[in-house]
Design a protein around this motif. Structure first.
Motif, PDB file in Angstrom:
ATOM      1  N   UNK A   1      42.475  46.447  17.240  1.00  0.00           N
ATOM      2  CA  UNK A   1      41.361  45.385  16.993  1.00  0.00           C
ATOM      3  C   UNK A   1      40.457  47.233  17.060  1.00  0.00           C
ATOM      4  N   UNK A   2      40.666  47.835  17.417  1.00  0.00           N
ATOM      5  CA  UNK A   2      39.631  49.335  17.018  1.00  0.00           C
ATOM      6  C   UNK A   2      38.969  49.005  15.568  1.00  0.00           C
ATOM      7  N   UNK A   3      40.716  49.008  14.828  1.00  0.00           N
ATOM      8  CA  UNK A   3      40.236  49.079  12.965  1.00  0.00           C
ATOM      9  C   UNK A   3      39.101  48.264  12.533  1.00  0.00           C
TER      10      UNK A   3
ATOM     11  N   UNK B   1      33.405  37.892  15.226  1.00  0.00           N
ATOM     12  CA  UNK B   1      34.746  37.986  14.152  1.00  0.00           C
ATOM     13  C   UNK B   1      34.544  36.347  13.616  1.00  0.00           C
ATOM     14  N   UNK B   2      33.485  35.763  13.705  1.00  0.00           N
ATOM     15  CA  UNK B   2      33.143  34.354  13.289  1.00  0.00           C
ATOM     16  C   UNK B   2      32.914  34.112  12.131  1.00  0.00           C
ATOM     17  N   UNK B   3      32.475  35.505  11.149  1.00  0.00           N
ATOM     18  CA  UNK B   3      32.452  35.508   9.885  1.00  0.00           C
ATOM     19  C   UNK B   3      34.089  35.495   9.431  1.00  0.00           C
TER      20      UNK B   3
ATOM     21  N   UNK C   1      55.800  39.079  22.387  1.00  0.00           N
ATOM     22  CA  UNK C   1      54.837  39.956  23.430  1.00  0.00           C
ATOM     23  C   UNK C   1      53.701  40.493  22.612  1.00  0.00           C
ATOM     24  N   UNK C   2      53.821  41.378  21.714  1.00  0.00           N
ATOM     25  CA  UNK C   2      53.127  41.943  21.098  1.00  0.00           C
ATOM     26  C   UNK C   2      52.579  40.882  19.919  1.00  0.00           C
ATOM     27  N   UNK C   3      52.385  39.361  19.799  1.00  0.00           N
ATOM     28  CA  UNK C   3      52.012  38.330  19.067  1.00  0.00           C
ATOM     29  C   UNK C   3      50.612  37.753  19.995  1.00  0.00           C
TER      30      UNK C   3
ATOM     31  N   UNK D   1      43.443  38.648  22.168  1.00  0.00           N
ATOM     32  CA  UNK D   1      42.620  39.379  22.419  1.00  0.00           C
ATOM     33  C   UNK D   1      41.696  39.280  20.689  1.00  0.00           C
ATOM     34  N   UNK D   2      42.694  38.699  19.893  1.00  0.00           N
ATOM     35  CA  UNK D   2      41.856  38.142  18.916  1.00  0.00           C
ATOM     36  C   UNK D   2      41.233  36.768  19.024  1.00  0.00           C
ATOM     37  N   UNK D   3      42.327  35.764  19.739  1.00  0.00           N
ATOM     38  CA  UNK D   3      40.453  35.045  20.338  1.00  0.00           C
ATOM     39  C   UNK D   3      41.028  33.653  19.009  1.00  0.00           C
ATOM     40  N   UNK D   4      42.217  33.768  17.834  1.00  0.00           N
ATOM     41  CA  UNK D   4      42.378  33.356  16.797  1.00  0.00           C
ATOM     42  C   UNK D   4      43.120  33.392  15.829  1.00  0.00           C
TER      43      UNK D   4
END
Length: 681
Positions: A44-46, A60-62, A227-229, A235-238
């Motif tokens: 997420x930081x990256x 993250x919309x674009x 669990x990871x996915x 967190x991404x919501x997409x």
């Protein structure tokens, strides 16, 4: 409208990120430290960092597509922790409970003979193996009915002992999956919290031992991968996709059902990205060397395509899933230098990783690493990532001096020795992927990438007699770039052993495999499907097969003859002989394969403007090659096409550094690659 695609490759030390704006063609790269305790934090930081660099916003919309390369699924097996498979159980056919214990008779390289080799623990100990009555023959016909009562007893036994991941592999289930599916139904009824993998889903191919282990590896990594996915998806919501080891990608929603396909996903992306970069620059056949913080991964690309294998492994576990043929050696920037009981200097395979990292990171590392040796010799700048991570040069010097004192060497000789051993470890991996496969290493240029990949390029040219080393732009982000160059790809296989194959049977099997592939591609949202056929053949009496591509079109006698001819030619190329005109050696068909491919639009690599003037260094620094000398430092961003840098010199950029040794020259080509050659050639 969304037009941004992002690739994120999580490595042992850094998480690499590449963003491609499909409208403008702009490519943005960045890196951030990996977070081994929770890789999703570094991910997420990256993503946020690269979005801010591109548009000044973390939204993250674009983003139209996000592709991830990860080894989360297999870390517990690669690290070989004693508790890594304690949750795992195995169900097999009655009478075959010792299939894992018997295994194969081969002894790993390096032991000389079996007297010195101790059999390692099985992936599932025999006391966690249950058997169920019922039997199929090699054609899938039922010999004895499935024993529902024994199956229920096995399921309850696992539940009572807290075994929550179960692999199921029944004899000849590649020919008929019915008994395995009934076993899964029983487990769902009696032990619903268990995660189950069926061999007929994971690897529908004969050879019971390899199919059993491959299925168990899949079951072992399913819980951690899910669990990871799930964590990342929340967190991404997409939606996002995950790189597979076969050179394709798959949606995260699908990959949780077949996590074994993600082993070596990062290295696979690196090989594909390097292949595209090299072929664009006019080098269709290359060796790829991906040097990271923990390890170095090497592969061979022939005519633009990395070699594939189904004889790979995860740690010590054989896994027959299709994967890019990659050899990994513990020789990265974080590899630790140590003294053997005999008093000799060794390097790796143990690594300082991202935490605590090398001594020069200043995070508590106390053991000298390859990076510390480079820092001491002045071959890398006193900071990483353009100044984001300052390096403690004094601490690295003190560590090297202490190690040198224990060895009775000068600090310079000790540091140079560390790098020399690391270079020879890498060269041995390259020989394994080339010489041991009948290829002449001198026929290939080498693409060196990864954060530490270019650092030893000049030494590898000398050691191996390479034609050249090619260092792409932003070499530390090639694997992340590779994630954006790959198609969606699924592989399907059926065993069909026959010396006189029926065209009708072969056509029926291929049609079934293509239907499976089409269904998977439809779920991924692809309307245009591409199918790649192949077949495994051998001479009757041989133990192993040779895979060859099979043509499209209707299956008839001419089609079968064409595949057989391709087998003869490939066998002769690989082994130096064939039996094309010898009727005593019949050709035997073994497996039929189909890859379903959903093609994507690959990013274009732009040409660089021509450099009219002589490149100007930005600084000088004391650097040790054969001796200490004031050495010119160039900034790679200042170099245009045609720029020439003669050693000794150091070329620095955001994510990596290229030391140009005395007697070597680096030239920038039209696509921004630095082509390094020895002045003696």
């Amino acid at each position: 409208m969304s037009s941004v695609r992002i690739g994120v490759d999580t490595g042992g030390t850094f998480t690499d990120v590449v963003l491609v704006d499909e409208e403008s063609g702009r490519i943005v790269t960045t890196k951030t430290p990996s977070t081994p305790a929770n890789p999703a934090d570094g991910f997420m930081a990256g993503v946020h960092k690269v979005l801010e660099a591109h548009a000044g916003s973390r939204a993250l919309d674009a983003v139209s597509a996000l592709v991830h390369g990860t080894t989360v699924a297999t870390n517990q097996l690669l690290e070989d922790r004693p508790d890594g498979t304690s949750h795992l159980g195995f169900v097999t056919t009655e009478g075959f409970e010792f299939v894992l214990e018997i295994a194969r008779q081969s002894v790993p390289d390096g032991y000389g003979n079996s007297y010195f080799w101790v059999k390692p623990p099985r992936i599932v100990p025999v006391h966690r193996v249950r058997t169920v009555g019922g039997r199929l023959d090699h054609l899938g016909r039922e010999v004895r009915p499935f024993d529902e009562e024994q199956a229920a007893d096995a399921a309850r036994w696992f539940k009572a002992r807290g075994v929550t991941a179960i692999g199921v592999c029944f004899l000849h289930s590649y020919a008929n999956p019915e008994h395995e599916r009934r076993m899964r139904a029983v487990l769902e009824r009696e032990h619903p919290e268990a995660v189950v993998s069926l061999s007929s889903d994971v690897l529908r191919e004969y050879r019971e031992y390899e199919r059993s282990v491959t299925t168990l590896v899949d079951a072992a990594v399913k819980p951690i991968m899910r669990r990871y996915i799930d964590n990342l998806s929340e967190r991404l919501g997409r939606p996002f996709s995950v790189m597979k080891s076969n050179g394709g990608v798959l949606s995260a929603a699908e990959v949780v059902h077949q996590p074994i396909t993600t082993v070596l996903s990062g290295p696979a992306a690196g090989a594909l990205g390097a292949a595209l970069i090299a072929s664009t620059a006019g080098h269709p056949s290359v060796i790829t060397l991906d040097g990271g913080g923990t390890s170095t991964d090497v592969a061979v690309v022939v005519d633009g395509e990395p070699s594939l294998t189904t004889e790979g492994s995860i740690g010590r576990y054989p896994c027959k899933i299709p994967m890019i043929d990659i050899v990994t050696v513990g020789a990265g920037g974080g590899s630790i230098a140590w003294i053997s009981p005999e008093g000799t200097l060794k390097v790796g395979p143990r690594s300082a990783g991202a935490d605590p990292g090398p001594i020069c990171y200043g995070r508590g590392g106390t053991e000298v690493t390859v990076t510390d040796a480079h820092v001491f010799l002045g071959r890398v700048p006193p900071h990483l990532l353009g100044g984001e991570i300052p390096l403690d040069v004094a601490a690295a010097r003190a560590g090297v001096e202490a190690l040198a004192g224990r060895l009775g060497l000068t600090p310079e000789r000790c540091a140079t020795g560390i790098l020399e051993i690391s270079a020879f470890n890498q060269s041995n991996a390259i020989r394994q992927i080339t010489v041991q496969r009948g290829l002449d290493v001198r026929d290939f240029p080498m693409v060196a990438f990864g954060g530490s990949g270019p650092l030893l390029a000049c030494r590898l040219i000398d050691v191996l007699g390479l034609r050249a080393a090619i260092v792409p732009p932003d070499p530390g982000n090639v694997s992340a770039f590779g994630l954006l160059t790959v198609d969606v790809k699924n592989d399907y296989v059926r065993t069909y052993v026959a010396r006189d194959p029926s065209p009708e049977v072969v056509a029926g099997i291929l049609a079934g495999l293509e239907a499976e592939a089409a269904a998977a591609l439809d779920r991924e949202g692809f309307t245009g499907h591409v199918y790649a056929r192949s077949a495994d053949l051998r001479y009757y009496g041989q133990a192993y097969e040779v895979r060859v591509p099979a043509p499209d079109g209707p299956v008839d006698a001419a089609w079968l003859a064409e595949v057989a001819e391709r087998f003869h030619a490939e066998h002769e190329r690989l082994y130096g002989y064939g039996y094309r005109d010898d009727p005593r050696h019949a050709v035997e068909w073994v497996n039929l394969r189909v890859s379903g491919i959903g093609p994507i639009t690959r990013p274009k690599i732009a040409r660089r403007p021509l450099q009219e003037d002589e490149p100007s260094p930005v600084a000088t620094r004391d650097v040790f090659f054969e001796q200490w000398a004031r050495t010119v430092i160039y900034r790679r961003a200042d170099l245009g096409a045609g720029a020439v840098v003669r050693g000794p010199a150091v070329i620095e950029e955001y994510g990596s550094t290229l030391p140009v040794h005395p007697g070597f020259t680096a030239t920038m080509d039209d696509y921004g690659n630095l082509v390094v050659v020895s002045d003696d050639r």
